[in-house]
Scaffold this motif. Sequence first.
Motif, PDB file in Angstrom:
ATOM      1  N   SER A   1     -71.137  18.038  40.413  1.00 31.49           N
ATOM      2  CA  SER A   1     -70.606  16.824  39.797  1.00 31.49           C
ATOM      3  C   SER A   1     -69.327  16.404  40.508  1.00 31.49           C
ATOM      4  O   SER A   1     -68.296  17.082  40.406  1.00 31.49           O
ATOM      5  CB  SER A   1     -70.326  17.069  38.310  1.00 31.49           C
ATOM      6  OG  SER A   1     -69.602  15.980  37.753  1.00 31.49           O
TER       7      SER A   1
ATOM      8  N   ALA B   1     -67.768  21.748  31.984  1.00 33.05           N
ATOM      9  CA  ALA B   1     -66.821  22.183  33.004  1.00 33.05           C
ATOM     10  C   ALA B   1     -65.952  23.325  32.489  1.00 33.05           C
ATOM     11  O   ALA B   1     -65.729  23.470  31.286  1.00 33.05           O
ATOM     12  CB  ALA B   1     -65.933  21.005  33.418  1.00 33.05           C
TER      13      ALA B   1
ATOM     14  N   ALA C   1     -66.592  15.614  37.855  1.00 34.45           N
ATOM     15  CA  ALA C   1     -65.893  16.793  37.347  1.00 34.45           C
ATOM     16  C   ALA C   1     -64.985  17.395  38.411  1.00 34.45           C
ATOM     17  O   ALA C   1     -63.879  17.873  38.107  1.00 34.45           O
ATOM     18  CB  ALA C   1     -66.907  17.831  36.860  1.00 34.45           C
TER      19      ALA C   1
END
Length: 476
Positions: free
Chosen positions: A238, A91, A241
């Motif tokens: 995601s 990320a 995330a």
Amino acid sequence: MRKTVSGVELMTLYQSLADRLQVLIRDQVYPVGSRLPGVRVLAEQQQVSVSTAVNACRELEQRGVLEARPRSGYYVRQPPVVREAPRVTTASRRPRRITGQERVLQILQSVNNPSVVNLGAAVPAPEYMPVATMERMFHSVLREERRRCVGYAFPPGAPELCTQVARRLAGLQCEVSPEDVLITNSCQESVAIALKLTTQPGDTVAIESPTYYGLLQVIDSLGLKALEIPTDPVEGISLEALTLALERWKVSACVVVSNFSNPLGVRLSDARKQALLALLSKHKVPLVEDDIYGDLPLSGPRPRPVKSWDKNGLVYYCSSSSKTLSAGLRVGWLVAPERHREKAQHLQFINTVSVATPSQLVLARYLERGHYDRFLRQLCAEHARGVVRMTERVTQLFPQQTRVSRPAGGFVLWVELPGEVDTTELMEKALEAGVSFAPGSLFSASGKFANCLRLNCAVKWDNRVEQALVTLSRLL
């Protein structure tokens, strides 16, 4: 309603038959190279209609299990070597400005250079488009609507096109009326207008990573910052995330390609779409949904957009006809929540005054006369074959450790090369050799994916394309 229900039943039936046939092929009842029984015999054996048997064989052809040979029937294909999917990146640590987009125009300009084989820009070759039908439509529109064609179709656009778009969205379970539809010049313009409605310069926008470089340029042009969210090549963005990002940063909007993202070709499952909508609703973050590839599944039915679950006006739905009918039409559409309907129309007027009237009327007529769905069935099958063919050649020619995406729809392939290959430097050498591709760093706000590249599979497959791939493999 009856047609819709029967359509679903038929779709379930042929997919079920395709699954059963695939099991028989796996169990060597029909070994590699063997011919399946003719569709009439197959229909009798499986106690289904001939049309169901035909659709099941087409489904297996799209999956790369069968190949159709003219005047001979369907044969079992040699299974391709399956490469690992590209890896998921970490990320982003923080929102950031866009960098490294200087070479985009160079890639796009190569499309118009006849000496260059275009594997870079996601622009289908003319052979994939209904050119002859569109030509007839233009002739009839210019003849029958000549007075309208020389004037403006001011926002929100031609009423008949707004109606046709609303009807198609209604078929996807979206609560949309013709008054909700704004006609734009492209999906990219729709996204830009949606971001203008939901953000201010300096704000942060959450995006998939990798993501389409056109989106990055829009974000940059609006003075926004991008927050890259890792995206799995199978499951999509995601949500874990994204949850952490929303808790840590003030995010003003989130942009997602929900069906067959560019460049990964991943489709969010219905469960993940609903979870994404619930997450963004919790944090009061609007979703700009780019559904430009939604009509192009490589197998199975057309998936629903996130918009179909939106009951609170959180989703700004964007799409166009550029990837299916004609990039040259320059027609897209935006469905914004009612509170932003008039402002969206004003922004479109400021941008370009209006969308070309002949293009709007041609698209409306094409949709109204029922050409589109018939054409899509053929087009999706062609794209499925193109993706399988490109995957096989990349697997054969590129280094053994190369990772290749497995797109569920669309017509692009994401390739992760082993080692320290810099695809930006590779692109310069490839262009000199008459081959274009899109280097991976263009798909990131921060220059990630330097060892990745995207390939366009919607090409006219001939010796030039074969040689281009050989040339590219030799440059690695």
